[in-house]
Design a protein around this motif. Structure first.
Motif, short mmCIF file in Angstrom:
data_model
loop_
_atom_site.label_atom_id
_atom_site.label_comp_id
_atom_site.label_asym_id
_atom_site.label_seq_id
_atom_site.Cartn_x
_atom_site.Cartn_y
_atom_site.Cartn_z
N UNK A 12 0.84 -1.20 0.00
CA UNK A 12 0.00 0.00 0.00
C UNK A 12 0.87 1.25 0.00
N UNK A 13 0.43 2.27 -0.73
CA UNK A 13 1.20 3.51 -0.81
C UNK A 13 0.25 4.69 -1.06
N UNK A 14 -0.47 5.07 -0.02
CA UNK A 14 -1.42 6.17 -0.11
C UNK A 14 -0.70 7.47 -0.46
N UNK A 15 0.48 7.66 0.09
CA UNK A 15 1.24 8.88 -0.17
C UNK A 15 1.54 9.03 -1.66
N UNK A 16 1.96 7.94 -2.30
CA UNK A 16 2.24 7.96 -3.73
C UNK A 16 0.96 8.26 -4.51
N UNK A 17 -0.14 7.61 -4.13
CA UNK A 17 -1.40 7.79 -4.86
C UNK A 17 -1.89 9.24 -4.78
N UNK A 18 -1.81 9.82 -3.60
CA UNK A 18 -2.23 11.22 -3.45
C UNK A 18 -1.37 12.13 -4.32
N UNK A 19 -0.07 11.90 -4.33
CA UNK A 19 0.83 12.72 -5.13
C UNK A 19 0.50 12.63 -6.61
N UNK A 20 0.24 11.41 -7.09
CA UNK A 20 -0.08 11.21 -8.52
C UNK A 20 -1.40 11.88 -8.88
N UNK A 21 -2.44 11.66 -8.07
CA UNK A 21 -3.75 12.23 -8.36
C UNK A 21 -3.68 13.75 -8.41
#
Length: 277
Positions: free
Chosen positions: A51-60
Protein backbone atom coordinates in the motif's frame (compact mmCIF):
# COMPACT_ATOMS: atom_id res chain seq x y z
CA UNK A 1 -10.41 -1.67 10.84
CA UNK A 2 -13.18 0.55 12.20
CA UNK A 3 -13.38 3.59 9.90
CA UNK A 4 -15.19 5.58 12.58
CA UNK A 5 -11.93 5.63 14.58
CA UNK A 6 -10.28 7.76 11.87
CA UNK A 7 -10.02 11.51 12.35
CA UNK A 8 -11.26 12.78 9.00
CA UNK A 9 -10.45 16.43 8.33
CA UNK A 10 -12.85 17.38 5.55
CA UNK A 11 -15.63 14.80 5.83
CA UNK A 12 -18.06 13.68 8.51
CA UNK A 13 -18.59 9.95 8.18
CA UNK A 14 -22.23 8.99 8.72
CA UNK A 15 -22.78 5.51 7.29
CA UNK A 16 -21.01 2.46 5.86
CA UNK A 17 -22.80 1.39 2.67
CA UNK A 18 -20.57 -1.48 1.60
CA UNK A 19 -17.21 -3.22 1.69
CA UNK A 20 -15.72 -3.50 -1.83
CA UNK A 21 -13.21 -6.29 -2.37
CA UNK A 22 -9.65 -4.91 -2.27
CA UNK A 23 -6.18 -5.55 -0.91
CA UNK A 24 -6.51 -2.63 1.51
CA UNK A 25 -9.44 -1.83 3.79
CA UNK A 26 -11.96 -0.14 1.50
CA UNK A 27 -15.36 1.18 2.52
CA UNK A 28 -18.24 2.57 0.45
CA UNK A 29 -19.52 5.38 2.67
CA UNK A 30 -22.01 8.18 3.03
CA UNK A 31 -21.31 11.42 4.87
CA UNK A 32 -21.19 15.20 4.89
CA UNK A 33 -18.42 17.03 3.05
CA UNK A 34 -16.96 20.32 4.29
CA UNK A 35 -19.29 22.25 1.95
CA UNK A 36 -22.26 20.90 3.92
CA UNK A 37 -23.44 18.59 1.13
CA UNK A 38 -24.03 14.87 1.51
CA UNK A 39 -21.59 12.88 -0.61
CA UNK A 40 -21.09 9.20 -1.19
CA UNK A 41 -17.46 8.21 -1.35
CA UNK A 42 -14.89 5.43 -1.14
CA UNK A 43 -12.56 5.35 1.82
CA UNK A 44 -9.30 3.40 1.42
CA UNK A 45 -7.12 2.71 4.45
CA UNK A 46 -3.64 1.22 4.13
CA UNK A 47 -3.39 -2.43 5.11
CA UNK A 48 -1.29 -4.51 2.70
CA UNK A 49 2.51 -4.17 2.59
CA UNK A 50 2.50 -2.73 -0.94
CA UNK A 51 0.00 0.00 0.00
CA UNK A 52 1.20 3.51 -0.81
CA UNK A 53 -1.42 6.17 -0.11
CA UNK A 54 1.24 8.88 -0.17
CA UNK A 55 2.24 7.96 -3.73
CA UNK A 56 -1.40 7.79 -4.86
CA UNK A 57 -2.23 11.22 -3.45
CA UNK A 58 0.83 12.72 -5.13
CA UNK A 59 -0.08 11.21 -8.52
CA UNK A 60 -3.75 12.23 -8.36
CA UNK A 61 -2.81 15.80 -7.46
CA UNK A 62 -0.47 16.04 -10.46
CA UNK A 63 -2.76 14.60 -13.16
CA UNK A 64 -5.47 16.69 -14.80
CA UNK A 65 -7.48 14.16 -16.82
CA UNK A 66 -11.26 14.36 -16.73
CA UNK A 67 -11.39 10.73 -15.61
CA UNK A 68 -9.37 11.21 -12.42
CA UNK A 69 -11.03 10.41 -9.08
CA UNK A 70 -11.91 13.49 -7.00
CA UNK A 71 -10.01 13.68 -3.71
CA UNK A 72 -12.20 14.68 -0.76
CA UNK A 73 -9.83 13.97 2.13
CA UNK A 74 -6.61 12.12 2.92
CA UNK A 75 -3.88 11.63 5.47
CA UNK A 76 -0.29 10.81 4.50
CA UNK A 77 1.52 11.95 7.64
CA UNK A 78 -0.10 9.86 10.34
CA UNK A 79 -0.94 6.16 10.39
CA UNK A 80 -3.16 4.62 9.36
CA UNK A 81 -2.90 6.57 6.11
CA UNK A 82 -6.18 6.94 4.28
CA UNK A 83 -7.63 8.28 1.07
CA UNK A 84 -11.24 9.42 0.50
CA UNK A 85 -12.51 9.91 -3.06
CA UNK A 86 -15.96 10.93 -4.22
CA UNK A 87 -18.10 8.23 -5.81
CA UNK A 88 -17.80 8.43 -9.59
CA UNK A 89 -20.57 7.73 -12.07
CA UNK A 90 -20.12 4.59 -14.17
CA UNK A 91 -19.90 0.80 -14.26
CA UNK A 92 -17.12 -1.72 -14.83
CA UNK A 93 -16.95 -3.66 -18.09
CA UNK A 94 -17.56 -6.90 -16.19
CA UNK A 95 -21.04 -5.58 -15.35
CA UNK A 96 -21.72 -3.87 -18.70
CA UNK A 97 -20.73 -6.84 -20.90
CA UNK A 98 -22.15 -9.74 -18.90
CA UNK A 99 -21.25 -12.98 -20.69
CA UNK A 100 -19.95 -11.04 -23.72
CA UNK A 101 -21.52 -13.62 -26.02
CA UNK A 102 -21.14 -11.57 -29.21
CA UNK A 103 -17.81 -9.93 -28.36
CA UNK A 104 -19.50 -6.65 -27.50
CA UNK A 105 -16.22 -5.92 -25.74
CA UNK A 106 -14.68 -4.99 -29.09
CA UNK A 107 -16.62 -1.72 -28.99
CA UNK A 108 -14.61 -0.69 -25.91
CA UNK A 109 -11.13 -1.86 -26.83
CA UNK A 110 -10.29 1.17 -28.96
CA UNK A 111 -10.93 3.57 -26.08
CA UNK A 112 -9.26 1.22 -23.63
CA UNK A 113 -6.04 1.30 -25.66
CA UNK A 114 -6.30 5.06 -26.00
CA UNK A 115 -6.71 5.40 -22.22
CA UNK A 116 -3.40 3.69 -21.52
CA UNK A 117 -1.72 5.69 -24.28
CA UNK A 118 -2.82 8.90 -22.52
CA UNK A 119 -1.40 7.64 -19.24
CA UNK A 120 1.91 6.72 -20.90
CA UNK A 121 2.16 10.22 -22.35
CA UNK A 122 2.28 11.81 -18.88
CA UNK A 123 5.40 13.73 -17.88
CA UNK A 124 5.46 14.24 -14.13
CA UNK A 125 7.84 13.91 -11.22
CA UNK A 126 7.42 10.35 -9.93
CA UNK A 127 9.31 7.49 -8.34
CA UNK A 128 10.04 4.13 -10.03
CA UNK A 129 7.28 1.55 -9.62
CA UNK A 130 7.71 -0.95 -6.83
CA UNK A 131 8.88 -4.38 -8.05
CA UNK A 132 6.27 -7.16 -8.20
CA UNK A 133 7.17 -10.77 -8.87
CA UNK A 134 4.79 -13.00 -10.89
CA UNK A 135 7.21 -15.77 -11.81
CA UNK A 136 6.23 -19.32 -10.94
CA UNK A 137 8.45 -22.25 -10.02
CA UNK A 138 9.38 -24.61 -12.87
CA UNK A 139 7.71 -27.40 -10.88
CA UNK A 140 4.34 -25.77 -11.54
CA UNK A 141 4.95 -25.72 -15.30
CA UNK A 142 6.04 -29.34 -15.34
CA UNK A 143 3.17 -30.52 -13.13
CA UNK A 144 0.60 -29.05 -15.51
CA UNK A 145 2.37 -30.04 -18.76
CA UNK A 146 3.29 -26.43 -19.46
CA UNK A 147 7.04 -26.90 -19.67
CA UNK A 148 7.08 -25.59 -23.23
CA UNK A 149 5.73 -22.26 -21.95
CA UNK A 150 8.52 -21.98 -19.39
CA UNK A 151 11.09 -22.72 -22.11
CA UNK A 152 9.53 -20.09 -24.36
CA UNK A 153 9.71 -17.45 -21.63
CA UNK A 154 13.36 -18.28 -21.03
CA UNK A 155 14.19 -17.68 -24.71
CA UNK A 156 12.87 -14.12 -24.79
CA UNK A 157 15.38 -11.32 -24.38
CA UNK A 158 13.29 -8.47 -23.07
CA UNK A 159 13.74 -4.93 -24.32
CA UNK A 160 11.48 -2.88 -22.05
CA UNK A 161 10.69 0.73 -22.88
CA UNK A 162 10.07 3.03 -19.94
CA UNK A 163 7.62 5.81 -19.17
CA UNK A 164 5.07 6.82 -16.55
CA UNK A 165 2.72 3.84 -16.06
CA UNK A 166 -0.45 3.26 -14.10
CA UNK A 167 0.76 -0.09 -12.78
CA UNK A 168 -2.70 -1.56 -12.17
CA UNK A 169 -4.80 -0.52 -15.17
CA UNK A 170 -7.17 -3.49 -15.46
CA UNK A 171 -10.92 -3.59 -15.98
CA UNK A 172 -11.84 -3.51 -12.26
CA UNK A 173 -10.14 -0.12 -11.89
CA UNK A 174 -11.96 1.51 -14.82
CA UNK A 175 -15.50 2.91 -14.78
CA UNK A 176 -17.44 3.54 -17.99
CA UNK A 177 -20.41 5.81 -18.61
CA UNK A 178 -22.10 6.28 -22.01
CA UNK A 179 -19.35 4.24 -23.68
CA UNK A 180 -16.64 6.55 -22.32
CA UNK A 181 -14.14 6.14 -19.49
CA UNK A 182 -15.61 8.08 -16.57
CA UNK A 183 -13.02 7.25 -13.92
CA UNK A 184 -9.66 5.48 -13.56
CA UNK A 185 -8.96 4.28 -10.03
CA UNK A 186 -6.05 3.08 -7.86
CA UNK A 187 -2.85 4.97 -8.61
CA UNK A 188 -0.83 3.62 -5.68
CA UNK A 189 1.22 1.34 -7.98
CA UNK A 190 1.89 4.13 -10.50
CA UNK A 191 5.32 5.47 -11.35
CA UNK A 192 8.18 5.16 -13.80
CA UNK A 193 8.16 1.65 -15.26
CA UNK A 194 7.86 -0.68 -18.24
CA UNK A 195 5.18 0.24 -20.78
CA UNK A 196 5.09 -3.39 -22.02
CA UNK A 197 4.41 -4.55 -18.47
CA UNK A 198 1.57 -2.04 -18.15
CA UNK A 199 0.05 -3.04 -21.49
CA UNK A 200 0.16 -6.74 -20.62
CA UNK A 201 -1.31 -6.16 -17.17
CA UNK A 202 -4.23 -4.30 -18.78
CA UNK A 203 -4.87 -7.15 -21.23
CA UNK A 204 -4.33 -10.15 -18.94
CA UNK A 205 -7.33 -12.44 -18.44
CA UNK A 206 -8.42 -12.53 -14.80
CA UNK A 207 -10.32 -15.50 -13.32
CA UNK A 208 -14.01 -15.30 -14.12
CA UNK A 209 -13.51 -12.60 -16.76
CA UNK A 210 -15.67 -12.93 -19.88
CA UNK A 211 -13.80 -10.54 -22.17
CA UNK A 212 -10.20 -10.08 -23.36
CA UNK A 213 -10.20 -13.79 -24.15
CA UNK A 214 -9.30 -13.40 -27.83
CA UNK A 215 -6.53 -11.93 -29.96
CA UNK A 216 -9.22 -9.98 -31.81
CA UNK A 217 -9.76 -7.82 -28.72
CA UNK A 218 -6.01 -7.54 -28.15
CA UNK A 219 -5.44 -6.31 -31.70
CA UNK A 220 -8.08 -3.59 -31.48
CA UNK A 221 -6.64 -2.40 -28.17
CA UNK A 222 -3.05 -2.38 -29.45
CA UNK A 223 -3.92 -0.76 -32.79
CA UNK A 224 -5.44 2.13 -30.89
CA UNK A 225 -2.43 2.34 -28.58
CA UNK A 226 0.01 2.40 -31.52
CA UNK A 227 -1.51 5.62 -32.80
CA UNK A 228 0.40 7.29 -29.96
CA UNK A 229 3.27 5.02 -28.90
CA UNK A 230 5.41 2.10 -30.03
CA UNK A 231 6.39 -0.91 -27.95
CA UNK A 232 8.49 -4.08 -28.17
CA UNK A 233 6.26 -6.97 -29.27
CA UNK A 234 8.52 -9.70 -27.86
CA UNK A 235 8.67 -7.98 -24.48
CA UNK A 236 4.90 -7.52 -24.50
CA UNK A 237 4.44 -11.22 -25.31
CA UNK A 238 6.73 -12.15 -22.42
CA UNK A 239 4.64 -10.23 -19.89
CA UNK A 240 1.36 -11.35 -21.44
CA UNK A 241 2.28 -15.01 -21.06
CA UNK A 242 3.80 -14.50 -17.62
CA UNK A 243 0.58 -12.90 -16.36
CA UNK A 244 -1.68 -15.39 -18.16
CA UNK A 245 0.05 -18.31 -16.44
CA UNK A 246 -0.11 -16.50 -13.09
CA UNK A 247 -3.88 -16.11 -13.41
CA UNK A 248 -4.20 -19.63 -14.83
CA UNK A 249 -2.81 -20.94 -11.55
CA UNK A 250 -5.47 -19.03 -9.61
CA UNK A 251 -8.22 -20.13 -12.02
CA UNK A 252 -7.33 -23.81 -11.47
CA UNK A 253 -9.20 -23.67 -8.19
CA UNK A 254 -12.66 -22.97 -9.59
CA UNK A 255 -12.88 -22.60 -13.38
CA UNK A 256 -14.18 -25.43 -15.56
CA UNK A 257 -11.96 -27.58 -17.76
CA UNK A 258 -13.39 -25.81 -20.80
CA UNK A 259 -12.48 -22.39 -19.42
CA UNK A 260 -9.00 -23.56 -18.45
CA UNK A 261 -8.50 -24.97 -21.94
CA UNK A 262 -9.49 -21.59 -23.38
CA UNK A 263 -6.78 -19.98 -21.25
CA UNK A 264 -4.12 -22.36 -22.60
CA UNK A 265 -5.34 -21.78 -26.15
CA UNK A 266 -4.97 -18.03 -25.65
CA UNK A 267 -1.42 -18.50 -24.36
CA UNK A 268 -0.61 -20.67 -27.36
CA UNK A 269 -2.06 -18.05 -29.71
CA UNK A 270 0.21 -15.42 -28.15
CA UNK A 271 3.27 -17.69 -28.47
CA UNK A 272 2.49 -18.32 -32.15
CA UNK A 273 1.90 -14.66 -32.93
CA UNK A 274 4.91 -12.46 -33.60
CA UNK A 275 2.76 -9.39 -34.27
CA UNK A 276 -0.70 -8.24 -33.24
CA UNK A 277 -1.20 -5.66 -35.95
Amino acid sequence: MDPFTLTLKEYELREILGYPHAGNDVFYVNGIYKDGKAKKAFLKVERQKTADIKREVSIINQLCFSFMPKLLDYSIDNKPRYLLTEESKGERLSYILGNNENLESCKYMDLYGELLAKIHNVKIDCEPVKPRDFTLDNKFYEKHDLGYISKYLNTIKRNDSYCFIHGDCHYANILWDNNQVSCLLDFELSGYGSREYDLAWALALRPGQKFLKTLIEYKIFLKSYRKYHTYCQKTLNYYLILFQVFFYKIALEYESDVELKERINLINDIINTTSMK
